[in-house]
Design an enzyme around this catalytic site. Structure first.
Site, PDB file in Angstrom:
ATOM      1  N   GLU A 190       0.790  -1.241   0.000  1.00 40.85           N
ATOM      2  CA  GLU A 190       0.000   0.000   0.000  1.00 40.85           C
ATOM      3  C   GLU A 190       0.820   1.290   0.000  1.00 40.85           C
ATOM      4  O   GLU A 190       0.802   2.053   0.980  1.00 40.85           O
ATOM      5  CB  GLU A 190      -0.936   0.016   1.207  1.00 40.85           C
ATOM      6  CG  GLU A 190      -1.885  -1.159   1.277  1.00 40.85           C
ATOM      7  CD  GLU A 190      -2.855  -1.073   2.455  1.00 40.85           C
ATOM      8  OE1 GLU A 190      -2.587  -0.328   3.405  1.00 40.85           O
ATOM      9  OE2 GLU A 190      -3.883  -1.760   2.421  1.00 40.85           O
ATOM     10  N   GLU A 212      -5.728  -8.454   0.899  1.00 38.12           N
ATOM     11  CA  GLU A 212      -6.335  -8.152   2.207  1.00 38.12           C
ATOM     12  C   GLU A 212      -7.798  -7.821   1.998  1.00 38.12           C
ATOM     13  O   GLU A 212      -8.160  -7.123   1.040  1.00 38.12           O
ATOM     14  CB  GLU A 212      -5.688  -6.927   2.886  1.00 38.12           C
ATOM     15  CG  GLU A 212      -4.327  -7.165   3.473  1.00 38.12           C
ATOM     16  CD  GLU A 212      -3.736  -5.900   4.105  1.00 38.12           C
ATOM     17  OE1 GLU A 212      -4.499  -5.038   4.571  1.00 38.12           O
ATOM     18  OE2 GLU A 212      -2.496  -5.806   4.124  1.00 38.12           O
TER      19      GLU A 212
HETATM   20  C1  FCB Z   1      -4.254  -2.184   5.817  1.00 35.94           C
HETATM   21  C2  FCB Z   1      -2.876  -2.610   6.267  1.00 35.94           C
HETATM   22  C3  FCB Z   1      -2.898  -3.687   7.337  1.00 35.94           C
HETATM   23  C4  FCB Z   1      -3.988  -3.449   8.339  1.00 35.94           C
HETATM   24  C5  FCB Z   1      -5.318  -3.246   7.651  1.00 35.94           C
HETATM   25  C6  FCB Z   1      -6.473  -3.060   8.592  1.00 35.94           C
HETATM   26  O1  FCB Z   1      -4.198  -0.889   5.311  1.00 35.94           O
HETATM   27  O2  FCB Z   1      -2.144  -3.103   5.184  1.00 35.94           O
HETATM   28  O3  FCB Z   1      -1.629  -3.744   7.922  1.00 35.94           O
HETATM   29  O4  FCB Z   1      -3.660  -2.387   9.158  1.00 35.94           O
HETATM   30  O5  FCB Z   1      -5.229  -2.125   6.804  1.00 35.94           O
END
Ligand code: FCB
Length: 486
Positions: A209, A399
């Protein structure tokens, strides 16, 4: 109805080193993030919660049991984890000579470090390397294909003193991603990791990110991420450098990992981008409509245009001028990792002098997580389809998850988002190769500490005992059968 996923689909969870490792065994104290969350001023004014990662779930020692759970209780065949740069190189690597190629503006675009591996080897913390080798071997023993993230946020303190950077507006020597020296050192770290761990890993995520690192560090009123500044120019500089770091990392991993550990071998290297849904807070308000499109461009597109096309729109005016085109910085990206959580309603606020200082997000009012993030499963399908149409790479959902302390909405969240992943595959033709739920167990949620609970398992802070949430059984059923029944 049975929604069957493609054969070989990767089912996993994602964790990161800083958030999950500590709590048992040796803590990792030599990073900017460690300094940041323990700084008394930051705690006093609420930039950070005051919690410490040292009270975390203890993955550093409990990895074997955790992987056992991933396999037997979650039915997973994959896992995403990260490696802590500050553990491997607590000592400075800048003295290790490498050949750095730069363009006429001084932009780093290539590194050669053939003769430097021995020197890096002498500096590296051998115990940390050995532990990561054990962790990755344990993943393999449990039938989990690892995806290793090379940069999931903490960087060594010798490269980034976040307190000094905060207090000098970034005008200090160890100013992290504001300097291209950090790209050079990152390249050395990636080469070394690929060299030492390459026979145990094939799938690498270079950077997690880029936009969040740049936004929460350099475009923030609260000042929650190191170094807590609020300046569009610094935000864009950080975004540029982290995007460039992907390319350098890509080349180094390809060069130094020649060993096959799985069908993805010897190396399959991608970028992890966070892509969210943005809509105008008031669709009948032209300023909100324009601002929403602008934020979508800067937050979702900017970094991908840089990595895939070499377009570095440094004044963020949505036009890429000839001098902003640097195609030689495009290296490669075998896959795209997409992190998706929620929908954001964008409001145009008073003119802050720069569009990036003139927007805000409406507080979540509908279906919200504990974090105040609006739940909007359809957005996952649209960002997957959008990203594939534009950038044409295989995609992993790297994620996706929900902060839900009461354990009331996690199962619904998981199932509804997987339904959208399936639609992206079956109706839009997007080659989605896997899905990693964020996260395996409750962990240290950066500046917000332990109050925010994304875990499929809860964790007792004293005994570190893991307790399954209701979503564990739901996820196992889906993963084991490679099928979602709706
Ligand atoms: C993302 C991050 C991860 C975690 C989630 C909730 O932005 O990559 O580490 O904090 O959010």
């Amino acid at each position: 109805m049975e929604l069957v996923f493609p054969e070989g689909f990767q089912w996993g969870t994602a964790i990161s080193s800083f958030q999950a490792e500590m709590g048992r065994g040796k803590p990792s104290k030599d990073t900017d993030w460690w300094a940041w969350v323990h700084d008394p001023d930051n705690i006093k004014v609420g930039r950070v919660s005051g919690d410490s990662p040292v009270d975390g779930p203890g993955f550093w020692e409990m990895y074997d049991d955790d992987f056992e759970r991933c396999r037997s209780e979650l039915g997973n065949n994959a896992v995403r984890l990260s490696i802590d740069w500050g553990r491997i190189f607590p000592e400075v690597t800048s003295g290790v000579e490498v050949k750095v190629k730069r363009d006429q503006h001084g932009n780093v675009w290539d590194l050669e470090l053939d003769d430097s591996m021995d020197s890096l080897h002498r500096i590296a913390d051998e115990d940390a390397v050995a532990r990561y080798r054990e962790i990755l071997s344990s993943a393999a023993r449990h039938g989990l294909t690892p995806m290793l993230t090379l940069y999931h946020w903490p960087i060594p303190l010798w490269l980034h003193d976040p307190i000094e950077s905060r207090d000098t507006g970034g005008n200090c020597e160890a100013n992290g991603w504001l300097s291209q020296e950090t790209i050079v050192e990152f390249g050395k770290f990636c080469a070394y990791v690929a060299h030492r761990l390459g026979n145990l890993v094939d799938v690498y995520a270079t950077v997690n990110e880029p936009r969040i690192v740049a936004e929460h560090g350099y475009l923030t009123e609260r000042g929650e991420f190191p170094p807590g500044l609020n300046d569009p120019e610094l935000f864009l500089r950080c975004l540029k450098h982290v995007s460039m770091a992907h390319g350098v990392a890509y080349d180094q991993v390809k060069k130094w990992d020649r060993a096959e550990a799985s069908a993805y071998g010897p190396s399959y290297v991608g970028l992890v981008s966070v892509l969210q849904s943005y809509v105008p807070a008031d669709p009948s308000e032209p300023d909100d409509v324009r601002m929403s499109r602008y934020i979508e461009y800067v937050f979702n597109e900017w970094g991908l245009n840089a990595v895939f096309h070499g377009d570095y729109d440094m004044d963020a005016d949505m036009v890429v001028d000839p001098e902003e085109q640097m195609p030689y910085l495009v290296k490669g990206c075998d896959f795209l990792g997409v992190n998706y959580y929620s929908l954001w309603r964008v409001k145009h606020r008073k003119d802050g002098g720069h569009p990036l200082l003139s927007y805000g997000f409406e507080p979540c009012a509908g279906d919200c997580s504990d974090y105040g993030w609006e739940i909007y499963p359809e957005g996952l399908r649209s960002v997957l389809s959008w990203a594939y149409r534009r950038y044409r790479r295989p995609i992993f959902v790297t994620e996706n998850g929900i902060a839900d302390e009461k354990d009331e909405r996690r199962t619904r969240y998981l199932r509804s988002h997987l339904e959208q992943v399936h639609k992206a595959i079956s109706q839009d033709g997007v080659p989605v190769k896997g899905y990693y739920y964020w996260t395996l167990m409750d962990n240290f949620e950066w500046s917000d500490g332990y109050q925010i609970r994304f875990g499929l398992y809860g964790v007792d802070p004293d005994t570190k005992r893991r307790t399954p949430t209701k979503a564990v059984g739901a996820y196992r059923e889906i993963a084991q059968n490679n099928t979602l029944i709706i």
